[in-house]
Design a protein around this motif. Structure first.
Motif, PDB file in Angstrom:
ATOM      1  N   VAL A 281      19.723  18.423  28.562  1.00  0.00           N
ATOM      2  CA  VAL A 281      19.555  17.152  27.864  1.00  0.00           C
ATOM      3  C   VAL A 281      20.380  17.224  26.583  1.00  0.00           C
ATOM      4  CG1 VAL A 281      17.936  15.552  26.781  1.00  0.00           C
ATOM      5  CG2 VAL A 281      17.252  16.826  28.831  1.00  0.00           C
ATOM      6  N   ILE A 282      21.425  16.412  26.513  1.00  0.00           N
ATOM      7  CA  ILE A 282      22.343  16.442  25.370  1.00  0.00           C
ATOM      8  C   ILE A 282      22.333  15.072  24.713  1.00  0.00           C
ATOM      9  CG2 ILE A 282      24.737  16.788  24.641  1.00  0.00           C
ATOM     10  CD1 ILE A 282      25.024  18.623  27.127  1.00  0.00           C
ATOM     11  N   ALA A 283      21.916  15.018  23.472  1.00  0.00           N
ATOM     12  CA  ALA A 283      21.845  13.764  22.735  1.00  0.00           C
ATOM     13  C   ALA A 283      23.202  13.436  22.142  1.00  0.00           C
ATOM     14  CB  ALA A 283      20.794  13.852  21.632  1.00  0.00           C
ATOM     15  N   VAL A 284      23.583  12.176  22.232  1.00  0.00           N
ATOM     16  CA  VAL A 284      24.813  11.702  21.605  1.00  0.00           C
ATOM     17  C   VAL A 284      24.420  11.070  20.277  1.00  0.00           C
ATOM     18  CG1 VAL A 284      26.813  10.183  21.808  1.00  0.00           C
ATOM     19  CG2 VAL A 284      25.928  11.365  23.831  1.00  0.00           C
ATOM     20  N   GLY A 285      24.471  11.869  19.233  1.00  0.00           N
ATOM     21  CA  GLY A 285      24.150  11.378  17.901  1.00  0.00           C
ATOM     22  C   GLY A 285      22.750  11.750  17.449  1.00  0.00           C
ATOM     23  N   THR A 286      22.608  11.887  16.145  1.00  0.00           N
ATOM     24  CA  THR A 286      21.294  12.204  15.573  1.00  0.00           C
ATOM     25  C   THR A 286      20.303  11.072  15.804  1.00  0.00           C
ATOM     26  OG1 THR A 286      22.006  11.354  13.405  1.00  0.00           O
ATOM     27  CG2 THR A 286      22.313  13.710  13.817  1.00  0.00           C
ATOM     28  N   ALA A 306       7.959   2.532  22.032  1.00  0.00           N
ATOM     29  CA  ALA A 306       8.703   1.615  21.162  1.00  0.00           C
ATOM     30  C   ALA A 306       7.907   1.424  19.894  1.00  0.00           C
ATOM     31  CB  ALA A 306       8.941   0.275  21.866  1.00  0.00           C
ATOM     32  N   GLY A 307       8.600   1.232  18.797  1.00  0.00           N
ATOM     33  CA  GLY A 307       7.923   1.026  17.522  1.00  0.00           C
ATOM     34  C   GLY A 307       8.801   1.475  16.376  1.00  0.00           C
ATOM     35  N   TRP A 308       8.184   2.111  15.409  1.00  0.00           N
ATOM     36  CA  TRP A 308       8.873   2.566  14.206  1.00  0.00           C
ATOM     37  C   TRP A 308       8.759   4.073  14.093  1.00  0.00           C
ATOM     38  CZ3 TRP A 308      11.375  -0.810  10.882  1.00  0.00           C
ATOM     39  CH2 TRP A 308      11.139  -2.172  11.101  1.00  0.00           C
ATOM     40  N   THR A 309       9.805   4.705  13.617  1.00  0.00           N
ATOM     41  CA  THR A 309       9.759   6.136  13.387  1.00  0.00           C
ATOM     42  C   THR A 309      10.453   6.483  12.072  1.00  0.00           C
ATOM     43  OG1 THR A 309      10.361   8.323  14.242  1.00  0.00           O
ATOM     44  CG2 THR A 309      11.875   6.524  14.747  1.00  0.00           C
ATOM     45  N   ASP A 310       9.842   7.387  11.323  1.00  0.00           N
ATOM     46  CA  ASP A 310      10.545   8.005  10.190  1.00  0.00           C
ATOM     47  C   ASP A 310      10.583   9.519  10.392  1.00  0.00           C
ATOM     48  OD1 ASP A 310       7.904   8.623   9.716  1.00  0.00           O
ATOM     49  OD2 ASP A 310       7.831   7.786   7.700  1.00  0.00           O
ATOM     50  N   LEU A 311      10.626   9.914  11.651  1.00  0.00           N
ATOM     51  CA  LEU A 311      10.665  11.321  12.025  1.00  0.00           C
ATOM     52  C   LEU A 311      11.894  12.008  11.426  1.00  0.00           C
ATOM     53  CD1 LEU A 311       9.609  13.681  13.834  1.00  0.00           C
ATOM     54  CD2 LEU A 311      11.111  12.781  15.624  1.00  0.00           C
ATOM     55  N   VAL A 312      11.678  13.157  10.838  1.00  0.00           N
ATOM     56  CA  VAL A 312      12.761  14.019  10.380  1.00  0.00           C
ATOM     57  C   VAL A 312      12.657  15.323  11.158  1.00  0.00           C
ATOM     58  CG1 VAL A 312      13.834  15.188   8.418  1.00  0.00           C
ATOM     59  CG2 VAL A 312      12.671  12.993   8.088  1.00  0.00           C
ATOM     60  N   VAL A 313      13.652  15.615  11.964  1.00  0.00           N
ATOM     61  CA  VAL A 313      13.642  16.827  12.776  1.00  0.00           C
ATOM     62  C   VAL A 313      14.138  17.995  11.928  1.00  0.00           C
ATOM     63  CG1 VAL A 313      14.539  17.954  14.840  1.00  0.00           C
ATOM     64  CG2 VAL A 313      13.987  15.515  14.890  1.00  0.00           C
ATOM     65  N   THR A 314      13.323  19.017  11.804  1.00  0.00           N
ATOM     66  CA  THR A 314      13.633  20.172  10.967  1.00  0.00           C
ATOM     67  C   THR A 314      13.484  21.451  11.783  1.00  0.00           C
ATOM     68  OG1 THR A 314      11.348  20.507  10.269  1.00  0.00           O
ATOM     69  CG2 THR A 314      12.673  18.943   8.973  1.00  0.00           C
ATOM     70  N   LEU A 326      25.772  16.097  20.518  1.00  0.00           N
ATOM     71  CA  LEU A 326      27.118  15.681  20.151  1.00  0.00           C
ATOM     72  C   LEU A 326      26.990  14.840  18.896  1.00  0.00           C
ATOM     73  CD1 LEU A 326      30.187  15.461  20.973  1.00  0.00           C
ATOM     74  CD2 LEU A 326      29.565  13.279  22.033  1.00  0.00           C
ATOM     75  N   THR A 327      27.647  15.228  17.835  1.00  0.00           N
ATOM     76  CA  THR A 327      27.431  14.563  16.550  1.00  0.00           C
ATOM     77  C   THR A 327      28.697  14.605  15.715  1.00  0.00           C
ATOM     78  OG1 THR A 327      26.040  14.612  14.531  1.00  0.00           O
ATOM     79  CG2 THR A 327      26.570  16.723  15.553  1.00  0.00           C
ATOM     80  N   GLY A 328      28.745  13.745  14.703  1.00  0.00           N
ATOM     81  CA  GLY A 328      29.825  13.808  13.737  1.00  0.00           C
ATOM     82  C   GLY A 328      29.626  14.979  12.790  1.00  0.00           C
ATOM     83  N   LEU A 329      30.507  15.100  11.832  1.00  0.00           N
ATOM     84  CA  LEU A 329      30.424  16.152  10.821  1.00  0.00           C
ATOM     85  C   LEU A 329      29.765  15.574   9.578  1.00  0.00           C
ATOM     86  CD1 LEU A 329      33.967  17.609  11.448  1.00  0.00           C
ATOM     87  CD2 LEU A 329      31.799  18.733  11.988  1.00  0.00           C
ATOM     88  N   HIS A 330      28.804  16.298   9.029  1.00  0.00           N
ATOM     89  CA  HIS A 330      27.954  15.781   7.959  1.00  0.00           C
ATOM     90  C   HIS A 330      28.232  16.478   6.637  1.00  0.00           C
ATOM     91  CE1 HIS A 330      25.722  13.700  11.086  1.00  0.00           C
ATOM     92  NE2 HIS A 330      25.651  14.842  11.743  1.00  0.00           N
ATOM     93  N   GLU A 331      27.997  15.744   5.554  1.00  0.00           N
ATOM     94  CA  GLU A 331      28.154  16.308   4.216  1.00  0.00           C
ATOM     95  C   GLU A 331      27.094  17.389   3.978  1.00  0.00           C
ATOM     96  OE1 GLU A 331      30.470  15.766   2.135  1.00  0.00           O
ATOM     97  OE2 GLU A 331      31.414  13.878   2.714  1.00  0.00           O
ATOM     98  N   PRO A 332      27.355  18.329   3.050  1.00  0.00           N
ATOM     99  CA  PRO A 332      26.403  19.433   2.853  1.00  0.00           C
ATOM    100  C   PRO A 332      25.036  18.991   2.356  1.00  0.00           C
ATOM    101  CG  PRO A 332      28.181  19.489   1.225  1.00  0.00           C
ATOM    102  CD  PRO A 332      28.578  18.498   2.251  1.00  0.00           C
ATOM    103  N   GLU A 333      24.932  17.770   1.758  1.00  0.00           N
ATOM    104  CA  GLU A 333      23.637  17.293   1.269  1.00  0.00           C
ATOM    105  C   GLU A 333      22.861  16.507   2.326  1.00  0.00           C
ATOM    106  OE1 GLU A 333      26.558  16.310  -0.027  1.00  0.00           O
ATOM    107  OE2 GLU A 333      26.762  17.378  -1.949  1.00  0.00           O
ATOM    108  N   SER A 335      20.557  15.226   5.236  1.00  0.00           N
ATOM    109  CA  SER A 335      19.360  15.737   5.908  1.00  0.00           C
ATOM    110  C   SER A 335      19.599  15.938   7.397  1.00  0.00           C
ATOM    111  CB  SER A 335      18.184  14.778   5.681  1.00  0.00           C
ATOM    112  OG  SER A 335      18.449  13.504   6.233  1.00  0.00           O
ATOM    113  N   HIS A 336      20.657  15.318   7.953  1.00  0.00           N
ATOM    114  CA  HIS A 336      20.978  15.520   9.367  1.00  0.00           C
ATOM    115  C   HIS A 336      21.216  16.996   9.692  1.00  0.00           C
ATOM    116  CE1 HIS A 336      21.198  11.266  10.053  1.00  0.00           C
ATOM    117  NE2 HIS A 336      22.231  11.098   9.258  1.00  0.00           N
ATOM    118  N   LEU A 337      21.658  17.773   8.700  1.00  0.00           N
ATOM    119  CA  LEU A 337      21.941  19.178   8.968  1.00  0.00           C
ATOM    120  C   LEU A 337      20.683  19.951   9.345  1.00  0.00           C
ATOM    121  CD1 LEU A 337      24.560  19.859   6.166  1.00  0.00           C
ATOM    122  CD2 LEU A 337      24.978  19.788   8.613  1.00  0.00           C
TER     123      LEU A 337
END
Length: 388
Positions: A281-286, A306-314, A326-333, A335-337
């Motif tokens: 299972v490969i996600a395209v994008g965060t 379906a609904g609302w999410t403020d999930l932060v995957v850590t 598969l994702t873009g390149l993110h700045e060092p600050e 939260s996607h990292l």
């Protein structure tokens, strides 16, 4: 349905700041004759092993039976000029609420075709919109700050305002305005109520219809989900605000079937995204990760939601569904990292970003992309690609 988790602070990055010259200033197809959207580079990570590819080589890096989870949210022309009295402002329409209100951010023109942050405005401020509409600030979206406000619009229909007067949200590192079509992915589907993403789900931008057809012909599956992204914040460490998402029944069933058919599948949270010899299972994008991880139950089964999410995957939470990303390149600050570390581990992420900087990869929505694949176990069949 609302899914939430806490936010963990980001530590310092050994690979440091991204030089300004590595910002992608125009889309790939505008960088030279004969180029298409897929003319970007693809950094591939398996643990701390890193390889360099062209994005067009993606079909050879996947297997028959893999499933790509893709976000179908369409990008909105979310930036609209307005006025507060005689002062010019730019309204960024971020998220449509269930009660008809919109989460908005007020910005001001910077004289270079983009915008800068605007000092906070009190509740009750009215913004005149093109076409005679009025926007009234009601209350801050969050007690954390007053960057985003819930606002009501009178005298105009927001989708009509965006369609007639809006333009894509543009950031200062880009060279010029682009048409809305430049911000739509091949997977984008219009929403009946006019909802969409204030910012493009950009990891999917390099896909073309031809590449999708080749992937399908090689036995790769697609599981569409939806997550409407809001506007980003320039403030470091700010977690995402609640966003609307949907995981259809058919996509949940497909993901569960792929996982159930994989050797060694266990319905438990994982750290490091360990995969087996079967489909992955490969996600395209965060955004796709947030959607599908918001729909998984304590038993590890994905269900229609379906609904609302403020999930932060850590890393502390771990990954329950996704094997790769598969994702873009993110700045060092960014939260996607934290999400990338949950999939691959800190050492793998740091190694990939060091290599991306060394090899002069391009950042941001028009830039290059990064494919994180699970490490192969020693006994797994090394059958990379789908050779005829």
């Amino acid at each position: 349905m609302t899914v939430s988790t806490g936010v963990f602070p980001l530590g310092p990055r050994k690979w440091g700041k991204v030089p300004a010259e590595l910002s992608a200033r125009v889309p790939a197809e505008q960088r030279g004759p004969g180029l298409g959207r897929d003319a970007v580079r693809l950094l591939v990570s398996r643990g701390t092993e890193v390889a360099h590819h062209a994005f067009r080589e993606l079909p050879g890096l996947l297997r028959a039976g893999d499933v790509l989870v893709v976000n179908t949210s369409a990008t909105l022309a979310a930036a609209v000029d307005g006025r507060i009295g005689h002062a010019r402002v730019v309204v960024h329409f971020s998220t449509r609420g269930d009660d008809g209100r919109w989460a908005v951010e007020l910005r001001e023109p910077d004289g270079r075709g983009t915008t800068r942050a605007r000092a906070g405005s009190p509740a009750g401020v009215e913004v005149s919109l093109p076409g005679g509409g009025r926007l009234l600030l009601v209350e801050p979206l969050s007690p954390r700050g007053e960057r985003l406000w819930w606002a009501r619009v009178a005298g105009a229909d927001v989708p009509e305002v965006l369609g007639g007067h809006g333009r894509p949200v543009r950031y200062s590192y880009t060279e010029r305005d682009q048409p809305l079509s430049a911000y739509q992915t091949v997977f984008a589907l219009p929403s009946p109520d006019g909802s969409g993403s204030a910012e493009m789900p950009s990891a999917a931008r390099p896909f073309t219809a031809r590449l999708v057809a080749e992937l399908v012909s090689r036995g790769v599956w697609f599981a569409p989900v939806t997550l409407h992204t809001g506007v980003s914040s320039a403030q470091a460490h700010e977690p995402p605000y609640p966003e609307r998402f949907s995981v259809p029944e058919a996509s949940a069933r497909l993901i569960n079937q792929v996982r159930a058919g994989r050797e060694g599948f266990a319905a438990l949270p994982r750290k490091g995204g360990a995969g087996g010899a079967g489909g992955r299972v490969i996600a395209v994008g965060t955004t796709a990760v947030r959607a599908v991880e918001s729909a998984v139950g304590p038993d590890g089964v994905v269900r229609a939601a379906a609904g609302w999410t403020d999930l932060v995957v850590t890393p502390e939470r771990g990954i329950r569904v996704v094997d790769g990303l598969l994702t873009g390149l993110h700045e060092p600050e960014a939260s996607h990292l934290l999400m990338l570390e949950a999939v691959a581990g800190r050492a793998a992420v740091d190694r990939a970003y060091e290599e991306a900087l060394r090899a002069l990869y391009l950042w941001h929505e028009f830039g290059d992309v990064h494919l994180i694949l699970p490490e192969e176990s020693p006994h797994a069949e090394h059958c990379e690609g789908n050779k005829p």
